[in-house]
Design an enzyme around this catalytic site. Structure first.
Site, mmCIF file in Angstrom:
data_model
loop_
_atom_site.group_PDB
_atom_site.id
_atom_site.type_symbol
_atom_site.label_atom_id
_atom_site.label_comp_id
_atom_site.label_asym_id
_atom_site.label_seq_id
_atom_site.Cartn_x
_atom_site.Cartn_y
_atom_site.Cartn_z
ATOM 1 N N ASP A 148 -6.683 6.561 8.772
ATOM 2 C CA ASP A 148 -6.534 6.881 7.350
ATOM 3 C C ASP A 148 -6.761 8.370 7.110
ATOM 4 O OD1 ASP A 148 -6.281 6.765 4.604
ATOM 5 O OD2 ASP A 148 -8.352 6.119 4.289
ATOM 6 N N ASP B 139 -1.949 11.047 2.684
ATOM 7 C CA ASP B 139 -2.729 9.818 2.725
ATOM 8 C C ASP B 139 -1.932 8.705 3.396
ATOM 9 O OD1 ASP B 139 -4.511 7.806 2.381
ATOM 10 O OD2 ASP B 139 -4.460 7.775 0.192
#
Length: 570
Positions: free
Chosen positions: A425, A220
């Site tokens: 992201d 992440d």
């Protein structure tokens, strides 16, 4: 004869004579004589270079192999070309400089050109690089989005302290056979599996503790803190893929530690004198949360050139997860925080001099592959990358000048904004557009003429094609490529990130075509585009925190490959 001899001299550009030894005296060896081009007439002394040939008339005849004769016109061209450069060294030097400049210009301008990777054979204590595998996670909710931030800790949910004596054993949860992962024990290269749909996320395996134990963590780039579900005890945890991490009092990070200060810097002041631990709480963009305490333990990494590194790192011992994030923990054990924050794992490794603060990931498009990621800059291409400046202190955000669907321009975000903002992201499965851009995109794709199937809840927008489809390629021709246009390279070539239809569409279980781009008006600040995994597949994406830039290049993402670079790129 004299005139013919002179013409032959004018037409010669170079001569190589190879004389073979006699068959009965092979030890003599062969003789090689070479002549180069000159503007002067050959001296008489050079006309007989091998007098031994005249003395040994009994030698076998030497076989001469020549190329097919060229036309007089070609001979004149070859002679004029040679005279042009060899007679004028300045012109030769100018030609070489222009050729080198053209090569560099081409390599830096086109991101789909051949990518050459740097080779690192440093073993002298310099920063290293680490390659990690990526896997898919079966059965995950595919609409989750991360982008976490630290918030004030809810005191009523705090675990008073971690008791190293009272902690019991936790039942080990095995991966089901269909999702079992085999990891190469060598640690240099790994077999990888992965996709966006129906699995949702890409994760990797890291080893923590003494002795080291494996944990599967979602990668992440939008999260600051790495955390693992732990037995502290755990008040709300997902099923997980491995036993809960089990800390001791010795692992606790004290409140006055610099890492605790970093985590709690935006929180309201609290009286921590009665606590021996550093509490935290993270809230994600989808309003799910994770709460825990900071711990410090050994992390085992295998360097790209073989050596194993064990070092202390700080991460979260998460004992209370709430919201949709629990669904992602059915086959993983936590989150691998890769943002620019000081508490992120790459920043910690860089602060210890283990790596240069550069990370990269390559998410494979193929359903049976996952891809790879790396820490350090040894696998960053010298050329073939499109680079843009990174903005902000925490997220990997960049500005772009234009976004278009085919030839139709879409809004950038704010009504009067001249620049758009986009976040890369890897923690988000899908891509998010601002409200106005999303509405304009729906208007454009509706022109395809497919009927929307409201009964299909795979994603907010799904269409039923008038024919049976087996893959996105069956409907690829009905949709257009999305293009984000950034600045220019050397004020000449525009830098573009292209998202073809197969990188924003999926096929649902009902056989419908679903749009993998969602309305982001209620995500993050509502005015920022977010590129999730679906649009990052098939690209090597590099986040260079040393030079503050983000780069990408097309790639199959099968495994990191090393090539020897040219000497002038080292």
């Amino acid at each position: 004869m004299d005139s013919d001899h002179e013409r032959a001299q004018q037409q010669v550009t170079g001569v190589v004579i190879i004389t073979l030894p006699p068959s009965d005296k092979p030890s003599i060896g062969k003789t090689i004589t070479a002549f180069s081009l000159t503007d002067d007439v050959f001296p008489e002394s050079n006309q007989t270079q091998q007098p031994e040939q005249e003395q040994e008339q009994n030698l076998p005849t030497t076989q001469i192999i020549t190329s097919p004769p060229s036309s007089p016109h070609n001979r004149q061209l070859g002679l004029s070309f040679s005279v042009l450069f060899f007679a004028n060294p300045r012109k030769l030097l100018s030609f070489l400089v222009v050729s080198l400049f053209t090569l560099l210009l081409y390599r830096s301008a086109f991101s789909d050109s051949y990518v050459e990777l740097r080779n690192s054979d440093n073993d002298d204590g310099n920063p290293q690089s680490f390659v990690l595998p990526l896997y898919h996670k079966l059965g995950a909710d595919s609409e989750l989005i991360k982008l976490g931030r630290f918030v004030d800790v809810k005191k009523e949910k705090l675990v008073p302290s971690i008791d190293s004596v009272a902690m019991g054993s936790h039942k080990i949860n095995k991966l089901v056979a269909a999702s079992s992962v085999v990891i190469d024990s060598s640690g240099t290269t790994f077999p990888v599996i992965g996709n966006v749909d129906p699995d949702g996320f890409y994760f990797t395996c890291i080893r923590i503790g003494e002795p080291p134990r494996p944990y599967f963590l979602d990668i992440d780039t939008g999260s600051e803190l790495t955390w693992i579900q732990c037995d502290a005890p755990c008040s709300s945890c997902g099923k997980g893929a491995n036993p809960l991490y089990k800390p001791t009092r010795a692992n606790l990070v004290p409140p006055k530690d610099s890492m605790c200060t970093e985590v709690q810097k935006n929180q309201k002041p609290q009286n921590c004198e009665t606590f021996e631990q550093c509490d935290y709480e993270i809230e994600y963009a989808d309003h799910s949360s994770s709460q825990g305490v900071l711990v410090r333990d050994k992390l085992q990494l295998v360097a790209a050139n073989g050596p194993i590194t064990n070092l202390d790192v700080v991460f979260g011992c998460a004992y209370n997860q709430q919201g949709t994030i629990l669904k992602t923990l059915s086959m993983t054990d936590g989150i691998l925080g890769l943002s620019r924050a000081k508490v992120s794992l790459p920043s910690q490794l860089a602060s210890k001099g283990i790596i240069n603060n550069v990370i990269g990931h390559c998410l494979a498009k193929d359903v049976v592959d996952g891809g790879y990621m790396f820490f350090g800059d040894d696998f960053v291409p010298y050329w073939g990358m499109s680079w843009v400046p990174v903005l902000g202190r925490k997220f990997y955000k960049a500005q772009f000048e234009k976004i278009s669907y085919g030839s139709s321009s879409l809004s950038l975000g704010e009504p009067d904004s001249s620049m758009g903002r986009v976040v890369f992201d890897s923690g988000s499965s899908f891509t998010y557009f601002t409200k106005q851009a999303y509405a304009e995109l729906l208007s454009e794709v509706s022109k395809v003429g497919f009927i929307q199937d409201v009964s299909d809840t795979t994603l907010p927008i799904c269409w039923r094609p008038p024919f049976r489809i087996r893959s996105i390629m069956d409907v690829d021709q009905f949709f257009k490529t999305l293009t984000l246009q950034f600045g220019r390279t050397w004020w000449i070539f525009r830098k573009r990130l292209r998202i073809p239809p197969e990188d924003y569409l999926i096929i649902s279980k009902k056989g419908n075509v679903c749009l993998g781009i969602l309305d982001g008006s209620k995500v993050h600040d509502g005015s920022t585009f977010i590129l999730g995994d679906i649009s990052l597949r098939g690209k090597l994406v590099v986040y260079d925190n040393e030079k503050l830039k983000i780069g990408w290049a097309e790639s199959h993402c099968t495994k990191p490959t090393r090539f020897n670079s040219f000497f002038f790129f080292k």
